[in-house]
Design an enzyme around this catalytic site. Sequence first.
Site, short mmCIF file in Angstrom:
data_model
loop_
_atom_site.label_atom_id
_atom_site.label_comp_id
_atom_site.label_asym_id
_atom_site.label_seq_id
_atom_site.Cartn_x
_atom_site.Cartn_y
_atom_site.Cartn_z
N THR A 318 0.93 -0.88 -0.12
CA THR A 318 -0.06 -0.26 0.27
C THR A 318 0.64 1.02 0.60
O THR A 318 1.92 1.11 0.94
CB THR A 318 -0.93 -0.31 0.80
OG1 THR A 318 -1.49 1.10 1.31
CG2 THR A 318 0.20 -0.16 2.56
N HIS A 370 2.40 -11.89 14.30
CA HIS A 370 3.84 -12.49 14.54
C HIS A 370 2.96 -14.19 15.17
O HIS A 370 4.32 -14.53 15.63
CB HIS A 370 3.92 -11.51 16.16
CG HIS A 370 5.43 -11.84 16.86
ND1 HIS A 370 5.89 -12.82 16.55
CD2 HIS A 370 5.80 -11.22 17.97
CE1 HIS A 370 7.71 -12.68 17.15
NE2 HIS A 370 7.28 -11.60 17.61
#
Length: 399
Positions: A318, A370
Amino acid sequence: MSIEIKTPTFPESVADGTVATWHKQPGEACSTDELIVDIETDKVVLEVVAPSDGVIKEIIKGEGDTVLSEEILAIFEAGAAASAAPAAAATAAPAEAATDADKVGPAARKLIEENGLVASEIPGTGKNGGITKEDVVNFLKNKPAAAPAAPVQVDNAAALNIVSGERVEKRVPMTRLRATIAKRLVEAQQTAAMLTTYNEVNMKPVMELRKQYKDLFEKTHNGTRLGFMSFFVKATTEALKRFPAVNASIDGNDMVYHGYQDIGVAVSTSRGLMVPVLRDCDAMTLADVESTIADFGARGRDGKLGLDDMQGGTFTITNGGVFGSLMSTPILNPPQTAILGMHKIQERPMAVNGQVEILPMMYLALSYDHRMIDGKEAVQFLVTIKDLLEDPARMLLEV
């Protein structure tokens, strides 16, 4: 011959849609492949066109109605356009007795109610003097110009005070696309262990390379312009090959590793953020990337992006820099495990070999899940992109 106008066949990922806008009303002539209605889904707006020359006989699903795949929207009378005028003349007397409500189409009625108009004051140009959406729009356009023709018997000062002190509010229903975007963004923050790591890249080597070859590039590739996004896509593709976890996705309790690089490029449109996907980026040249992105942008502005363009994707880029963003934290695009954020190129003083130099710098941000990616992999992935962009020859040599 009567034909049923149906909604398009939705893919498995789209459950239903909403009738957004009827561009044609019952009795209006339609030509083959002319747009008659828009269907808004969670991802794109689908256009339904006329199957042949004719007229819409009856609208079954009005604006705002929820529709399923292959559901009947309207009844279309093929070949009826030519006979519509004589029929209107033959039944002119009964038409005059019709009520105002019968003369106003659904789209026109909605505009009349929103603007507090009186239907009888609006000249109709539709069948049997019916009022169309275009008639209401034209009436609104001409209304301010017509006002000075008659003397206004009001207290001007009082009127000005009302206008100046007015606190206008407008309530607009959220579109399905924007509601879906909001839902997915909230879901991403609630379900993923999202972290963001930052770095900065010296854009001078890429800018000099682009400046040196942009004219030759455009001439060689039939007008395709060389931009910065193609360098980022190619650098990201190489980094994804080196760090497969960043290119993976999560499916329930499974981690899915992809042996290909399909990179989604976020495109801002009037209807919201869309993410069309570049397929098999490893096999694409810089020219392929630039021409495909340009096509995505043009079709996004025109509302022509299809569901196939946005299905899948293993990673997303983006670019908030086109709007002036200096730094941001991009949100994951589930089920992907990472997203790269580009930003504004800004000249800053940097220490180079003990000397201060003014360099065009860009902050990069990598948000990652994560649960799938360790911090070490995320940092090394971002450093790899930085190294490739600061020495573009490494992308060609794959070193």
